[in-house]
Write a protein that holds these residues in place. Structure first.
Motif, PDB file in Angstrom:
ATOM      1  N   VAL A 125       0.817  -1.210   0.000  1.00  0.00           N
ATOM      2  CA  VAL A 125       0.000   0.000   0.000  1.00  0.00           C
ATOM      3  C   VAL A 125       0.853   1.263   0.000  1.00  0.00           C
ATOM      4  O   VAL A 125       0.313   2.364  -0.085  1.00  0.00           O
ATOM      5  N   LEU A 126       2.158   1.100   0.130  1.00  0.00           N
ATOM      6  CA  LEU A 126       3.055   2.252   0.162  1.00  0.00           C
ATOM      7  C   LEU A 126       3.756   2.422  -1.179  1.00  0.00           C
ATOM      8  O   LEU A 126       3.758   1.531  -2.028  1.00  0.00           O
ATOM      9  N   HIS A 127       4.382   3.542  -1.341  1.00  0.00           N
ATOM     10  CA  HIS A 127       5.119   3.859  -2.564  1.00  0.00           C
ATOM     11  C   HIS A 127       6.260   2.858  -2.746  1.00  0.00           C
ATOM     12  O   HIS A 127       6.880   2.412  -1.760  1.00  0.00           O
ATOM     13  N   PRO A 128       6.595   2.474  -3.982  1.00  0.00           N
ATOM     14  CA  PRO A 128       7.729   1.555  -4.211  1.00  0.00           C
ATOM     15  C   PRO A 128       9.050   2.078  -3.648  1.00  0.00           C
ATOM     16  O   PRO A 128      10.003   1.313  -3.505  1.00  0.00           O
ATOM     17  N   TRP A 129       9.093   3.351  -3.342  1.00  0.00           N
ATOM     18  CA  TRP A 129      10.284   3.941  -2.708  1.00  0.00           C
ATOM     19  C   TRP A 129      10.704   3.142  -1.487  1.00  0.00           C
ATOM     20  O   TRP A 129      11.890   2.934  -1.239  1.00  0.00           O
ATOM     21  N   PHE A 130       9.734   2.664  -0.687  1.00  0.00           N
ATOM     22  CA  PHE A 130      10.042   1.942   0.542  1.00  0.00           C
ATOM     23  C   PHE A 130      10.666   0.583   0.252  1.00  0.00           C
ATOM     24  O   PHE A 130      11.608   0.161   0.944  1.00  0.00           O
ATOM     25  N   SER A 131      10.173  -0.133  -0.747  1.00  0.00           N
ATOM     26  CA  SER A 131      10.724  -1.444  -1.083  1.00  0.00           C
ATOM     27  C   SER A 131      12.187  -1.325  -1.490  1.00  0.00           C
ATOM     28  O   SER A 131      13.017  -2.184  -1.159  1.00  0.00           O
ATOM     29  N   THR A 132      12.512  -0.263  -2.220  1.00  0.00           N
ATOM     30  CA  THR A 132      13.901  -0.052  -2.638  1.00  0.00           C
ATOM     31  C   THR A 132      14.758   0.410  -1.471  1.00  0.00           C
ATOM     32  O   THR A 132      15.903  -0.029  -1.299  1.00  0.00           O
ATOM     33  N   LYS A 133      14.212   1.272  -0.650  1.00  0.00           N
ATOM     34  CA  LYS A 133      14.980   1.880   0.435  1.00  0.00           C
ATOM     35  C   LYS A 133      15.425   0.859   1.474  1.00  0.00           C
ATOM     36  O   LYS A 133      16.570   0.889   1.945  1.00  0.00           O
ATOM     37  N   ILE A 134      14.542  -0.053   1.870  1.00  0.00           N
ATOM     38  CA  ILE A 134      14.886  -0.978   2.945  1.00  0.00           C
ATOM     39  C   ILE A 134      15.859  -2.054   2.497  1.00  0.00           C
ATOM     40  O   ILE A 134      16.408  -2.774   3.339  1.00  0.00           O
ATOM     41  N   LYS A 135      16.088  -2.183   1.184  1.00  0.00           N
ATOM     42  CA  LYS A 135      17.082  -3.131   0.705  1.00  0.00           C
ATOM     43  C   LYS A 135      18.492  -2.571   0.800  1.00  0.00           C
ATOM     44  O   LYS A 135      19.465  -3.322   0.699  1.00  0.00           O
ATOM     45  N   ASN A 136      18.612  -1.277   0.979  1.00  0.00           N
ATOM     46  CA  ASN A 136      19.917  -0.633   1.098  1.00  0.00           C
ATOM     47  C   ASN A 136      20.391  -0.733   2.540  1.00  0.00           C
ATOM     48  O   ASN A 136      19.688  -0.304   3.451  1.00  0.00           O
ATOM     49  N   PRO A 137      21.583  -1.326   2.797  1.00  0.00           N
ATOM     50  CA  PRO A 137      22.065  -1.414   4.190  1.00  0.00           C
ATOM     51  C   PRO A 137      22.143  -0.062   4.885  1.00  0.00           C
ATOM     52  O   PRO A 137      21.961   0.028   6.089  1.00  0.00           O
ATOM     53  N   ASP A 138      22.419   0.999   4.126  1.00  0.00           N
ATOM     54  CA  ASP A 138      22.472   2.352   4.689  1.00  0.00           C
ATOM     55  C   ASP A 138      21.258   3.121   4.195  1.00  0.00           C
ATOM     56  O   ASP A 138      21.275   3.708   3.117  1.00  0.00           O
ATOM     57  N   ASP A 139      20.184   3.115   4.986  1.00  0.00           N
ATOM     58  CA  ASP A 139      18.967   3.771   4.504  1.00  0.00           C
ATOM     59  C   ASP A 139      19.057   5.292   4.576  1.00  0.00           C
ATOM     60  O   ASP A 139      18.139   5.987   4.161  1.00  0.00           O
ATOM     61  N   ARG A 140      20.199   5.835   5.076  1.00  0.00           N
ATOM     62  CA  ARG A 140      20.373   7.283   5.101  1.00  0.00           C
ATOM     63  C   ARG A 140      20.874   7.815   3.764  1.00  0.00           C
ATOM     64  O   ARG A 140      20.862   9.017   3.530  1.00  0.00           O
ATOM     65  N   ALA A 141      21.342   6.907   2.885  1.00  0.00           N
ATOM     66  CA  ALA A 141      21.859   7.341   1.592  1.00  0.00           C
ATOM     67  C   ALA A 141      20.728   7.931   0.752  1.00  0.00           C
ATOM     68  O   ALA A 141      19.678   7.311   0.581  1.00  0.00           O
ATOM     69  N   GLN A 142      20.953   9.148   0.250  1.00  0.00           N
ATOM     70  CA  GLN A 142      19.939   9.838  -0.547  1.00  0.00           C
ATOM     71  C   GLN A 142      20.295   9.724  -2.033  1.00  0.00           C
ATOM     72  O   GLN A 142      20.915  10.605  -2.611  1.00  0.00           O
ATOM     73  N   HIS A 143      19.946   8.575  -2.632  1.00  0.00           N
ATOM     74  CA  HIS A 143      20.270   8.356  -4.037  1.00  0.00           C
ATOM     75  C   HIS A 143      19.461   9.309  -4.904  1.00  0.00           C
ATOM     76  O   HIS A 143      18.286   9.584  -4.625  1.00  0.00           O
TER      77      HIS A 143
END
Length: 387
Positions: free
Chosen positions: A170-188
């Motif tokens: 139900v959330l934006h695909p942004w979340f699925s991509t973000k939580i796969k990154n070990p460093d979720d602070r990275a602002q790609h």
């Protein structure tokens, strides 16, 4: 570099009994150059080594930052050392990082705290499409300041008896991509345009103000300045009925929960109770006051310099009670009764902390240098430092 013939002539004249001054007058070179060849600091035909722009204090700062923040990117670290006075280019910094820093740093993936997976878990379910309208969950879950995105979503899943797939659907695909990154602070750059929409969707789902989520979760770019990976104070989380470890990113100077007197060690390490040594908690308040005049990066660098200047032994038997090894024993004894192992590095870090803060103030006042003084004078600075 002198020509090989000229350098060998310096060694020949020295072997013949000529003095340094006589050789310098005869060949027209400075006495410093003559001594460098005579003492073996420079060899004939070998160019003088170029001094590294990454000084020892800056190299120590980089090593500690990579330990505190295992996912720290070299580009962000370059910006930090540039603010601290590094004069070289980005390429020069990367070469120095590879040769002087990275070989001495263990950058293995940090252990996750028990009970907190790196990404939220749950039984996968198939969803044909995302909801057109974001629902509102029945149970509100407030984030912990500095909490990782995967941890927060995991707590939402548990509190509302859902699965990860159901929440992500139900959330934006942004979340699925973000939580796969070990460093979720990275602002790609490919994710940054969708961050605002993702924030508002999560705020609607959790029934929380977007500003509160943006302030608490570093994944939305709220973390400013150097941070370190650790776990939130277990007593603070217990007050909010959270009985599991919560991974967070806190400012690098934030070592202690001053509300409960808890030393916050590295990610996955047990917290230490500082009640037997209240001066350690007081030192955290003193460090916070230093931030009124200096930046977090400057304080972190001064901390590295000061840690090397802390006296290893007391000056006299009467000074034992004021020495950090007395605190070390007190901390180990008290926390061993709580079932915490006594071989953690956190014990030493906590024990020397009051001394380090006092000497760090000295280093900051003298442009990252601690004035040379006797061990007794250092102890007086620790006890009565202008903090």
């Amino acid at each position: 570099m002198l020509p090989r013939e000229r350098a060998e002539k310096i060694l020949t004249l020295h072997a013949a009994g000529w003095s340094v001054r006589a050789i310098a007058d005869q060949l027209g070179h400075s006495q410093v150059t003559i001594r460098n060849y005579i003492n073996g600091h420079r060899k004939p035909g070998t160019p003088a080594p170029r001094p590294s722009l990454l000084t020892d204090p800056l190299a120590d700062y980089c090593r500690q930052r990579l330990v505190d923040d295992p996912h720290l990117r070299p580009s962000r670290l370059f910006k930090e050392v540039a603010d601290l006075g590094f004069q070289g280019s980005r390429a020069t910094f990367y070469r120095a990082l590879d040769s002087r820093v990275l070989p001495l740093v263990d950058r293995r993936k940090p252990k996750s705290p028990e009970g907190i997976p790196q990404t939220p878990v749950g039984t996968s379910r198939a969803f044909p499409h995302r909801y057109e309208r974001i629902p509102v969950l029945p149970r509100r879950v407030s984030p912990i300041t500095g909490e990782t995105l995967s941890s927060y979503l995991g707590r939402i899943v548990q509190a509302n008896h859902l699965t990860t797939a159901e929440v992500l659907a139900v959330l934006h695909p942004w979340f699925s991509t973000k939580i796969k990154n070990p460093d979720d602070r990275a602002q790609h750059h490919t994710l940054a345009p969708a961050a605002a929409q993702a924030l508002h969707e999560l705020a609607h789902l959790a029934s929380l103000p977007p500003a509160s989520l943006a302030h608490a979760l570093p994944a939305f770019g709220s973390a400013e300045g150097p941070v370190r990976a650790t776990t939130a104070c277990h007593r603070c989380t217990a007050r909010r009925s959270i009985h599991q470890s919560v991974p967070v990113h806190l400012p690098v100077h934030h070592k202690i929960c001053t509300r409960h007197g808890i030393w916050l060690g590295d990610l996955g390490e047990a917290h230490l109770d500082l009640s037997t040594c209240p001066e350690i908690t007081t030192a955290q308040h003193r460090a916070d006051r230093l931030l009124r005049r200096f930046t977090p990066r400057q304080l972190a660098l001064a901390h590295q310099i000061a840690a090397k200047a802390v006296p290893s032994w007391p000056t006299s038997p009467a000074a034992v009670r004021n020495h950090w090894k007395y605190r070390l024993l007190a901390l180990q004894t008290h926390n061993h009764h709580r079932g915490i192992s006594t071989d953690l590095d956190s014990y030493t870090q906590a024990a020397i902390y009051p001394d380090v803060v006092a000497l760090a103030a000295e280093a900051l006042a003298h442009n990252f240098r601690i004035p040379a003084r006797s061990t007794g004078e250092i102890r007086q600075v620790v006890e009565h430092g202008n903090l």
